[in-house]
Design an enzyme around this catalytic site. Structure first.
Site, PDB file in Angstrom:
ATOM      1  N   ASP A 120       0.795  -1.227   0.000  1.00  0.00           N
ATOM      2  CA  ASP A 120       0.000   0.000   0.000  1.00  0.00           C
ATOM      3  C   ASP A 120       0.827   1.277   0.000  1.00  0.00           C
ATOM      4  O   ASP A 120       0.250   2.380   0.004  1.00  0.00           O
ATOM      5  CB  ASP A 120      -0.946   0.011   1.208  1.00  0.00           C
ATOM      6  CG  ASP A 120      -2.073  -0.991   1.056  1.00  0.00           C
ATOM      7  OD1 ASP A 120      -2.640  -1.056  -0.050  1.00  0.00           O
ATOM      8  OD2 ASP A 120      -2.381  -1.708   2.021  1.00  0.00           O
ATOM      9  N   ASP A 179      -5.548  -4.862  -6.240  1.00  0.00           N
ATOM     10  CA  ASP A 179      -5.321  -3.470  -5.834  1.00  0.00           C
ATOM     11  C   ASP A 179      -3.892  -3.024  -6.129  1.00  0.00           C
ATOM     12  O   ASP A 179      -3.628  -1.831  -6.347  1.00  0.00           O
ATOM     13  CB  ASP A 179      -5.564  -3.293  -4.336  1.00  0.00           C
ATOM     14  CG  ASP A 179      -6.786  -4.005  -3.795  1.00  0.00           C
ATOM     15  OD1 ASP A 179      -7.079  -5.116  -4.263  1.00  0.00           O
ATOM     16  OD2 ASP A 179      -7.428  -3.480  -2.876  1.00  0.00           O
TER      17      ASP A 179
END
Length: 400
Positions: A120, A179
């Site tokens: 992330d 993602d």
């Protein structure tokens, strides 16, 4: 390579101009100036409501609530609030917004100096420091992105060909989630702005491996693919946040459309653009009439929650994919459907007086019973990105 990228830049500006002509009426009917002012006011309201510690970042507002749930810089969503501030500053030039953008961006600085916890870092650092550098040109923001890109690259497994998403998760191997496609942008950018050139190769390899292994025959995406870390062989495709291992999780498909569109922009390799078309097709063909997806396309419950965040991500991606689309009919379809998504979000999903977020009705992690029918900071970020992209299209129209 340089000649090809120069050509792509020229093509982008040219197609941007053409799109500005065809989109002008749609943008005017949206009343873009009013929507940007709405976003500024709600962003300022959130800013005023934040705890005065400089460390609390808004993440979500539960349904029927007016209060943000806050996280610190370690949360995967931490980059979206400063990123939103930078977009609002870009479109408003408000000095109070600028000061807040700088403050909350700098709060994330420890992320650029520590070991990678997961994939992330792109969401966290590029949305904050990346947007900051592109608007201010400050050297310290660029250096932060370069450090974070090097850190993210440490999660790359050359035998597998992808960046591991969750080193802490127990999925029986080297796991990669869809993602992660979004976080490749930071690697591409760093490789072109003074970083290690190998970052480009890592990003391309990750995209190629994902394209090969992460999708079903109909081009719907798995959420998670698990690989053998020693042989690189695919073990299985599963879901963490979707309805089932075989379902099309809306936000995951949105990440894929956006991610492969971005990879084409950065590489000029047509296989990525062509694949983005396939990913968009299966998503668009299964949308309800109002263009806002249910949280998972395979949830047949008519009361299933919607996901405004998936709509905002996809709308932003389609605005860009249209600029790379030569087929005039397909280009116009992308433009029209992106505008329908943005208009529907504007007319029926804005929070208005319910709370200080920009949008209502996003779904975070339904299988875990978490953040269902909420306002979500990443929905607001991509909605704001849509409006900023539309403003650029209007600027091109005025310039020419």
């Amino acid at each position: 390579m340089k000649i090809r990228l120069l050509f792509l830049s020229f093509l982008f500006i040219t197609t941007l101009f053409v799109n500005a002509q065809t989109l002008k009426k749609d943008i005017v009917s949206l009343d873009l100036k009013t929507q940007l002012e709405y976003c500024k006011v709600h962003t300022l309201n959130t800013l005023t409501a934040l705890p005065n510690d400089g460390k609390s970042l808004p993440r979500s507002i539960p349904a029927k609530s007016k209060e943000w749930n806050y996280v610190d810089y370690k949360d995967w969503t931490s980059g979206f609030w400063p990123g939103q501030l930078w977009y609002v500053y870009e479109t408003s030039h408000d000095k109070k917004i600028l000061a807040a953008a700088e403050k909350y961006t700098n709060y994330l600085l420890p992320l650029t100096n520590t070991k990678a916890a997961d994939h992330d870092l792109g969401f966290q650092v590029f949305n904050s420091f990346g947007n900051a550098y592109q608007l201010t040109g400050k050297k310290e923001y660029k250096e932060a992105v370069l450090r974070a890109a090097d850190t993210l690259a440490t999660l790359f497994n050359a035998k597998v060909g992808t960046i591991q998403s969750w080193p802490h998760a127990k999925y029986g191997g080297h796991n990669t989630i869809i993602d992660n496609m979004m976080n490749l942008e930071m690697l591409f950018w760093a490789s072109k702005h003074g970083g290690n050139k190998k970052l480009y190769d890592i990003a391309v390899k990750h995209a190629e491996t994902t394209m090969q292994n992460h999708f079903r025959p109909d081009c719907s995406a798995y959420h998670v693919v698990v690989y053998d870390p020693e042989t690189g062989q695919k073990i299985k495709g599963v879901t963490a946040q979707g309805l089932s291992d075989d379902s099309m999780w809306a936000r995951g498909q949105a990440w894929a459309i956006y991610g492969f569109t971005m990879v084409y922009r950065e590489t000029g390799d047509r296989k990525f653009r062509d694949f983005a078309h396939k990913l968009a097709r299966v998503y668009l063909d299964r949308l309800p009439k109002d263009m806002i997806p249910y949280w998972d396309f395979n949830d047949t419950d008519p009361q299933a929650p919607r996901d405004a965040s998936a709509a905002a991500i996809t709308a932003s991606a389609l605005l860009e994919l249209a600029t790379f689309t030569k087929d005039s009919k397909l280009k116009r379809e992308y433009e029209e459907k992106a505008m329908k998504m943005i208009t529907e979000l504007t007319n029926h999903y804005q929070s208005r007086y319910e709370n200080n977020a920009l949008l209502l009705h996003s779904t975070g992690h339904k299988p875990a019973g978490s953040e269902i029918d909420c306002s979500m900071i990443y929905a607001d970020y991509y909605y704001m990105e849509c409006l900023a992209r539309l403003e650029k299209l209007m600027w091109v129209k005025r310039f020419f």
